[in-house]
Design an enzyme around this catalytic site. Structure first.
Site, PDB file in Angstrom:
ATOM      1  N   GLU A   1       0.883  -1.171   0.000  1.00 40.87           N
ATOM      2  CA  GLU A   1       0.000   0.000   0.000  1.00 40.87           C
ATOM      3  C   GLU A   1       0.918   1.218   0.000  1.00 40.87           C
ATOM      4  O   GLU A   1       1.683   1.426   0.948  1.00 40.87           O
ATOM      5  CB  GLU A   1      -0.828  -0.034   1.283  1.00 40.87           C
ATOM      6  CG  GLU A   1      -2.176   0.618   1.199  1.00 40.87           C
ATOM      7  CD  GLU A   1      -2.878   0.543   2.547  1.00 40.87           C
ATOM      8  OE1 GLU A   1      -3.058   1.600   3.147  1.00 40.87           O
ATOM      9  OE2 GLU A   1      -3.217  -0.567   3.003  1.00 40.87           O
TER      10      GLU A   1
ATOM     11  N   ASP B   1      -5.123   9.854   9.008  1.00 39.56           N
ATOM     12  CA  ASP B   1      -3.804   9.422   9.472  1.00 39.56           C
ATOM     13  C   ASP B   1      -3.432  10.011  10.823  1.00 39.56           C
ATOM     14  O   ASP B   1      -3.687  11.178  11.102  1.00 39.56           O
ATOM     15  CB  ASP B   1      -2.734   9.802   8.436  1.00 39.56           C
ATOM     16  CG  ASP B   1      -2.907   9.038   7.139  1.00 39.56           C
ATOM     17  OD1 ASP B   1      -3.242   7.842   7.225  1.00 39.56           O
ATOM     18  OD2 ASP B   1      -2.737   9.621   6.063  1.00 39.56           O
TER      19      ASP B   1
END
Length: 262
Positions: free
Chosen positions: A49, A60
């Site tokens: 990824e 995030d």
């Protein structure tokens, strides 16, 4: 057959779980990212990824945000990442998935982004902030270029899981907790119930991610899913500031320890 499907099929035959590893493209630089990808594959990663750096990555946590900022400070552009994937493809056939925020795709141009991704050798996209109402437009273009739009579901989105997984391909990225990414000591969500719910809507392989800090946690969670996603714990090791050889060695050893339990 898409590389992602092939990899999950092979793993199923071998009785293994997928190890999906996340890194930010361009951190610490593009050439090192190339080396890290090959090292991850060598250590037993099944799917890579690649995070496309973004200035405001809502999903995030601090580790990956800092990683994104470091890459952006180096002036990394999406074109550089497309070129990187082309280079990787000269050496490796490992499935590659972009984790990219919708604004980056939109600004680049949806059609152009998917066409360039296809030409580079990308297999799938995860767009964590893709609005449900924009999903069909992106999905239509992704289908045209035979790139999988991988659905991402969270424990809070029960009523939306059906809509998100509908027409998704590859695997379902099942977020283990609410909030942002980041390695944690434990995960408190009732994962068995959550995974049962996701399975009631789709037969696609399911991968658990967000917060998986090491082999012990991966071992505990593997029975609930078809794969495990590990990101922040790898990015932390990249960020430690070792010399290149030391960093690659530590990343490989860590990924090998994950592979052994899956």
């Amino acid at each position: 057959m898409n590389r992602i499907d092939r990899r999950f099929d092979d793993l199923k035959k071998e009785g293994k779980k997928a190890l999906i590893t996340f890194i930010t493209a361009g951190d610490p630089d593009i050439d090192t990212t190339y080396d890290i990808v090959l090292a991850l594959e060598e250590a037993g990663a099944d799917i890579i990824e690649l995070g496309i750096p973004y200035s405001d990555p809502l999903a995030d946590g601090p580790t990956i945000q800092a990683s994104s900022q470091r890459a952006l400070a180096k002036g990394i552009k999406i074109k550089d990442i497309m070129d990187l994937v082309m280079r990787i493809r000269e050496k490796s056939d490992i499935p590659i998935v972009y984790l990219v925020y919708y604004n980056s795709v939109f600004k680049y141009g949806i059609e152009k982004f998917l066409e360039d991704s296809k030409n580079a050798g990308v297999d799938g996209l995860i767009i964590p902030d893709l609005p449900l109402e924009e999903r069909k437009e992106v999905l239509d273009v992704a289908d045209k270029y035979e790139i999988y739009l991988i659905p991402l579901v969270a424990p809070t989105s029960k009523e939306r899981i059906k809509g998100i997984t509908e027409n998704g391909k590859g695997f379902v990225y099942c977020v283990t907790l609410t909030g942002v990414t980041g390695a944690r000591e434990e995960i408190t969500t009732d994962l068995e119930e959550y995974m049962r719910l996701v399975s009631s809507y789709t037969s696609m392989p399911k991968a658990l991610g967000f917060g998986i800090s090491g082999p012990e946690m991966a071992r505990k969670l593997k029975s609930l899913s078809d794969g495990i996603v590990v990101g922040s714990a790898i990015v932390e090791r990249i960020a430690k500031g070792y010399n290149r050889c030391e960093m690659l060695k530590e990343v490989k050893e860590f990924v090998l320890s994950l592979r052994e339990v899956l």
